[in-house]
Motif scaffolding. Structure first.
Motif, mmCIF file in Angstrom:
data_model
loop_
_atom_site.group_PDB
_atom_site.id
_atom_site.type_symbol
_atom_site.label_atom_id
_atom_site.label_comp_id
_atom_site.label_asym_id
_atom_site.label_seq_id
_atom_site.Cartn_x
_atom_site.Cartn_y
_atom_site.Cartn_z
ATOM 1 N N LEU A 383 0.852 -1.187 0.000
ATOM 2 C CA LEU A 383 0.000 0.000 0.000
ATOM 3 C C LEU A 383 0.887 1.235 0.000
ATOM 4 C CD1 LEU A 383 -2.885 1.210 0.256
ATOM 5 C CD2 LEU A 383 -2.582 1.130 2.737
ATOM 6 N N GLY A 384 0.727 2.076 -1.007
ATOM 7 C CA GLY A 384 1.502 3.310 -1.104
ATOM 8 C C GLY A 384 0.627 4.522 -0.829
ATOM 9 N N THR A 385 1.205 5.568 -0.279
ATOM 10 C CA THR A 385 0.500 6.833 -0.096
ATOM 11 C C THR A 385 1.438 7.977 -0.443
ATOM 12 O OG1 THR A 385 1.110 7.279 2.217
ATOM 13 C CG2 THR A 385 -0.805 5.855 1.845
ATOM 14 N N THR A 386 0.843 9.098 -0.831
ATOM 15 C CA THR A 386 1.625 10.314 -1.079
ATOM 16 C C THR A 386 0.670 11.494 -1.127
ATOM 17 O OG1 THR A 386 3.403 11.259 -2.433
ATOM 18 C CG2 THR A 386 1.569 10.259 -3.616
ATOM 19 N N GLY A 387 1.171 12.651 -1.508
ATOM 20 C CA GLY A 387 0.351 13.844 -1.632
ATOM 21 C C GLY A 387 0.474 14.785 -0.453
ATOM 22 N N SER A 388 0.598 14.248 0.736
ATOM 23 C CA SER A 388 0.791 15.021 1.960
ATOM 24 C C SER A 388 1.274 14.044 3.018
ATOM 25 C CB SER A 388 -0.520 15.692 2.395
ATOM 26 O OG SER A 388 -1.543 14.736 2.587
ATOM 27 N N PRO A 389 1.789 14.537 4.144
ATOM 28 C CA PRO A 389 2.257 13.607 5.177
ATOM 29 C C PRO A 389 1.123 12.738 5.712
ATOM 30 C CG PRO A 389 3.136 15.815 5.534
ATOM 31 C CD PRO A 389 2.100 15.942 4.461
ATOM 32 N N LEU A 390 1.354 11.440 5.805
ATOM 33 C CA LEU A 390 0.365 10.521 6.365
ATOM 34 C C LEU A 390 0.389 10.639 7.890
ATOM 35 C CD1 LEU A 390 -1.689 8.245 5.815
ATOM 36 C CD2 LEU A 390 0.201 6.619 6.030
ATOM 37 N N THR A 391 -0.783 10.855 8.474
ATOM 38 C CA THR A 391 -0.857 11.047 9.921
ATOM 39 C C THR A 391 -0.608 9.735 10.658
ATOM 40 O OG1 THR A 391 -3.224 10.580 10.037
ATOM 41 C CG2 THR A 391 -2.583 12.844 9.545
ATOM 42 N N SER A 392 -0.304 9.858 11.955
ATOM 43 C CA SER A 392 -0.108 8.662 12.772
ATOM 44 C C SER A 392 -1.390 7.844 12.845
ATOM 45 C CB SER A 392 0.359 9.062 14.175
ATOM 46 O OG SER A 392 -0.559 9.969 14.773
ATOM 47 N N ASP A 393 -2.550 8.529 12.859
ATOM 48 C CA ASP A 393 -3.825 7.813 12.832
ATOM 49 C C ASP A 393 -3.956 6.984 11.564
ATOM 50 O OD1 ASP A 393 -4.560 8.843 15.253
ATOM 51 O OD2 ASP A 393 -5.908 10.379 14.440
ATOM 52 N N GLY A 394 -3.420 7.520 10.469
ATOM 53 C CA GLY A 394 -3.469 6.798 9.207
ATOM 54 C C GLY A 394 -2.660 5.522 9.239
ATOM 55 N N TYR A 395 -1.447 5.605 9.808
ATOM 56 C CA TYR A 395 -0.621 4.402 9.950
ATOM 57 C C TYR A 395 -1.359 3.354 10.800
ATOM 58 C CZ TYR A 395 3.799 6.333 8.091
ATOM 59 O OH TYR A 395 4.785 6.842 7.288
ATOM 60 N N ASP A 396 -1.908 3.800 11.924
ATOM 61 C CA ASP A 396 -2.596 2.874 12.827
ATOM 62 C C ASP A 396 -3.796 2.228 12.144
ATOM 63 O OD1 ASP A 396 -0.788 3.497 14.806
ATOM 64 O OD2 ASP A 396 -2.099 4.949 15.803
ATOM 65 N N TRP A 397 -4.544 3.034 11.400
ATOM 66 C CA TRP A 397 -5.749 2.514 10.745
ATOM 67 C C TRP A 397 -5.399 1.445 9.710
ATOM 68 C CZ3 TRP A 397 -7.460 2.605 5.641
ATOM 69 C CH2 TRP A 397 -8.792 2.220 5.442
ATOM 70 N N VAL A 398 -4.331 1.682 8.947
ATOM 71 C CA VAL A 398 -3.935 0.703 7.932
ATOM 72 C C VAL A 398 -3.677 -0.657 8.568
ATOM 73 C CG1 VAL A 398 -2.079 0.046 6.332
ATOM 74 C CG2 VAL A 398 -3.049 2.357 6.246
ATOM 75 N N TYR A 399 -2.927 -0.665 9.672
ATOM 76 C CA TYR A 399 -2.556 -1.950 10.272
ATOM 77 C C TYR A 399 -3.659 -2.561 11.137
ATOM 78 C CZ TYR A 399 2.043 -1.662 8.304
ATOM 79 O OH TYR A 399 3.087 -1.613 7.404
ATOM 80 N N SER A 400 -4.628 -1.753 11.539
ATOM 81 C CA SER A 400 -5.721 -2.319 12.337
ATOM 82 C C SER A 400 -6.942 -2.651 11.493
ATOM 83 C CB SER A 400 -6.122 -1.357 13.458
ATOM 84 O OG SER A 400 -6.641 -0.150 12.930
ATOM 85 N N GLU A 401 -7.191 -1.868 10.417
ATOM 86 C CA GLU A 401 -8.438 -2.035 9.673
ATOM 87 C C GLU A 401 -8.263 -2.483 8.229
ATOM 88 O OE1 GLU A 401 -10.914 -2.102 11.376
ATOM 89 O OE2 GLU A 401 -10.426 -0.922 13.162
ATOM 90 N N VAL A 402 -7.042 -2.464 7.714
ATOM 91 C CA VAL A 402 -6.822 -2.969 6.354
ATOM 92 C C VAL A 402 -6.200 -4.361 6.421
ATOM 93 C CG1 VAL A 402 -5.681 -2.605 4.129
ATOM 94 C CG2 VAL A 402 -6.602 -0.654 5.393
ATOM 95 N N LYS A 403 -4.995 -4.438 6.982
ATOM 96 C CA LYS A 403 -4.307 -5.728 7.015
ATOM 97 C C LYS A 403 -3.086 -5.607 7.917
ATOM 98 C CE LYS A 403 -3.098 -9.224 3.544
ATOM 99 N NZ LYS A 403 -2.872 -9.452 2.099
ATOM 100 N N LYS A 404 -2.919 -6.581 8.776
ATOM 101 C CA LYS A 404 -1.751 -6.560 9.667
ATOM 102 C C LYS A 404 -0.459 -6.811 8.889
ATOM 103 C CE LYS A 404 -4.176 -7.994 13.875
ATOM 104 N NZ LYS A 404 -4.221 -6.604 14.364
ATOM 105 N N ASP A 405 -0.532 -7.728 7.924
ATOM 106 C CA ASP A 405 0.668 -8.076 7.158
ATOM 107 C C ASP A 405 0.613 -7.404 5.793
ATOM 108 O OD1 ASP A 405 3.046 -9.175 6.338
ATOM 109 O OD2 ASP A 405 2.174 -11.102 5.763
ATOM 110 N N ILE A 406 0.813 -6.097 5.801
ATOM 111 C CA ILE A 406 0.861 -5.342 4.552
ATOM 112 C C ILE A 406 2.034 -4.376 4.631
ATOM 113 C CG2 ILE A 406 -0.685 -3.470 5.299
ATOM 114 C CD1 ILE A 406 -1.882 -3.556 2.438
ATOM 115 N N TRP A 407 2.703 -4.211 3.521
ATOM 116 C CA TRP A 407 3.826 -3.269 3.446
ATOM 117 C C TRP A 407 3.264 -1.886 3.133
ATOM 118 C CZ3 TRP A 407 6.785 -2.299 -1.597
ATOM 119 C CH2 TRP A 407 7.819 -1.383 -1.391
#
Length: 651
Positions: A383-407
């Motif tokens: 999963l890639g992101t860009t455009g502006s700084p990704l917030t800490s909430d964003g990092y947490d959400w990815v690993y809690s609500e998208v997938k634990k084992d995702i890069w």
């Protein structure tokens, strides 16, 4: 500050990566071994000839004429890469058509046209057909082919066809205001204009015929107009796009010099017209190949980056296409019918690498959606992101609500170099709030105000060595002065990008937002001058100032300050009028979060608006240090903004 590690690659994932394959090849073919990634990076930014020639060899770049050297001149600006070489970028983009013609090349999800699926053979055939028609129209090397198209196969095919001839491509998104499009295309005097007369967005049909007619009339250099009809008929004298893609024609490529212009993209400053940035065939080809290492892409990948055709991430889709990956184009509203829609498509298409703007992740957090719980995302590994700084909430959400084992691999770069300065590395751990590494070949440093490198502290993002994908020039900038003032006037001979960055002792990085006055909304950057043109065109408004405040760990915030004409008041009617002007002349993406009335806009003695000092002040800067009031024409005006900043701090 040590940041929590959120993910580590398995041994199998790391060893199977394209980056490890490159390092293995370097050891076997060049006797180059490195103890870790940072050592590899140090070599890549010190031995420029060795690194870039190795990259070209590893990716089997095909030169029609071999270069006489790797780096003729190392200076910035003006570095000369692979002098004497000839090649064609479009040829390399379509090499997969010769290897696996029946494999999927493009999958398009469009609200306007539904789902479209093209094999590599079909893509190559359509490019060949359009190329033949453009040739018959008299399009040749150096001519400019412009388009106003959404992110569908039409734009990809047209781009490949034009550049295969050695023509120069330039694209704008159909939701941009016609004035903003004309401000771009007028500068480059195109020979051909291609457009789609309407589109469907969030379930609504958008009729763009009047705006596109005005664009066509405003470009006297255009000799041929090509139209893909959606809401109307093809205008008299124009060509029907549908007739251009069905001819049986051979696929041919015109060899051009390594630094021949490929496309023109636009990055606006704070005053004047948008800057028409010219990139070259060879530089973009090399940068794209290198980025594929950092994104871990191969012919087995299924890649999608949710992007507008007006964002440089549209161009970045060719990174995947150039590696033979199946590329999924997403031309749909991200929140229609709801915020899960993109994730549904990712699951259905078994996308392996999904890219989005950081603002989209923030919107997902706010919407409370749980893609991982509701969908089968087993194929999604990156999963890639860009455009502006990704917030800490964003990092947490990815690993809690998208997938634990995702890069999770946020990147940061720019339209300016059509690439990333700092990015991902699938062999390294992911730390909360950080980008994993500096990109190979990119001599990225953080400089303090004295021009000294700092580690573990916030400084200006600079690049101390040239890159092949740096702009060749700005179109119309005959003496190079505009290019120089944009990047090289702060630190002579060194690229200053305009971002605040911290380089960590481990080699990771944190981006803290823009250090200049560029507006950055949902990943799309725009000069404030275009907003001023729209707002100050209203008779009720005498003057205005806008700043985009990017806060680490919080949403960005864009206030607009206006000076009213005598007898006017800021009521709902005027607010609607301001928003309508921005929507029609610029884009709905650049709506202010707040509109405030002030008595005066602070200006320098030479009359320039003090955007950067106001931005620094509102980001928490000391009022005594963000501006030299002796340089102001109206120093008392700054007190209004000091008071506004204090009021915002207390809320």
């Amino acid at each position: 500050m040590a940041r929590d590690i959120l993910w580590r690659p398995s041994h199998e994932r790391a060893e199977a990566s394209r980056l490890v394959a490159f390092q293995t090849w370097l050891a076997a073919e060049k006797s180059r071994t490195f103890k870790d990634y940072n050592a590899l990076w140090e070599w890549s930014v010190s031995d420029l000839e060795g690194f870039w020639s190795a990259l070209a060899e590893f990716f089997a770049l095909e030169f029609d004429t071999a270069p006489t050297s790797v780096l003729g001149s190392r200076c910035m600006p003006g570095a000369e890469w692979f002098p004497g070489a000839q090649l064609n970028w479009a040829h390399h983009m379509l090499r997969q058509a010769e290897k696996t013609p029946e494999n999927q090349a493009l999958v398009v999800h469009s609200e306007t046209f539904g789902r479209v699926d093209l094999t590599w053979a079909e893509l190559a055939d359509r490019v060949a057909s359009v190329e033949a028609h453009l040739r018959q129209m008299g399009v040749g090397q150096g001519d400019r082919v412009t388009a106003v198209l959404p992110n569908t196969e039409t734009a990809i095919i047209a781009c490949l066809a034009a550049t295969s001839l050695g023509a120069i491509w330039s694209l704008c998104a159909p939701d941009m205001g016609h004035v903003a499009i004309l401000d771009r295309f007028r500068q480059i005097e195109p020979k051909v204009l291609i457009y789609q007369d309407g589109y469907v967005h969030a379930g609504k049909t958008m009729d763009r015929r009047d705006a596109l007619s005005a664009i066509a009339k405003g470009l006297p250099s255009v000799e041929q107009i090509i139209v893909l009809p959606v809401v109307g008929e093809v205008p008299t004298g124009a060509q029907d796009w549908r007739d251009l893609v069905t001819s049986d024609a051979p696929l041919a490529f015109t060899p051009v010099p390594f630094d021949h212009p490929l496309w023109i993209v636009y990055s606006s400053g704070t005053t004047g017209n948008p800057k028409p940035i010219v990139h070259g065939h060879g530089g973009i080809l090399l940068e794209g190949a290198k980025q594929s290492l950092h994104q871990d892409l191969s012919a087995d990948s299924r890649f999608c980056w949710m992007t507008s055709s007006g964002w440089v991430m549209w161009n970045a889709q060719f990174v995947a296409l150039g590696q033979g990956a199946t590329t999924v184009l997403y031309d749909r509203a991200p929140n229609h019918p709801d915020m899960l829609e993109l994730w549904r498509r990712a699951a259905d298409e078994q996308i392996t690498y999904l890219g989005v703007g950081a603002a989209y992740i923030t919107a997902c957090v706010k919407a409370g959606i749980r893609p991982g719980a509701e969908l089968d995302l087993s194929a999604l590994v990156s999963l890639g992101t860009t455009g502006s700084p990704l917030t800490s909430d964003g990092y947490d959400w990815v690993y809690s609500e998208v997938k634990k084992d995702i890069w999770l691999a946020p990147i940061s770069g720019g339209t300016d170099l059509c690439g990333a300065f700092v990015c991902g590395n699938v062999t390294m751990p992911v730390r909360a709030g950080e980008m994993q590494c500096r990109a190979l070949g990119n001599a990225v440093r953080a400089f303090d105000e004295a021009g000294k490198e700092v580690i573990g502290a916030v400084g200006e993002l600079v690049c101390t060595e040239p890159l092949p994908s740096m702009p060749l020039f700005f179109w119309g900038d005959e003496d190079g002065s505009r290019l120089h003032s944009s990047y090289f006037d702060t630190y002579p001979g060194i690229w200053r990008h305009g971002d605040w960055i911290e380089i960590t002792p481990e080699g990771g990085s944190v981006i803290y937002g823009r250090s200049d006055a560029t507006i950055n909304r949902r990943g799309l950057r725009l000069g404030s001058s275009e907003i001023y043109q729209a707002v100050e065109g209203l008779p009720e408004i005498l003057d205005s100032l806008v700043v985009d405040l990017e806060f680490l760990g919080r949403d960005s915030f864009m206030p607009l300050f206006i000076v009213l004409a005598e007898g006017q008041a800021l009521d709902d009617t005027l607010v609607d009028k301001i928003k309508s002007a921005i929507r029609s002349s610029v884009s709905a993406r650049f709506m202010p979060d707040e509109i405030n009335v002030v008595a005066e806009i602070p200006r320098t003695l030479s009359g320039k608006k003090l955007e950067v000092p106001v931005k620094k002040l509102l980001l928490g800067g000391d009022p005594a240090h963000v501006v030299n009031r002796d340089s102001m024409a109206n120093p008392d005006s700054f007190e209004t903004f000091v008071a506004y900043a204090k009021a915002r701090e207390s809320t």
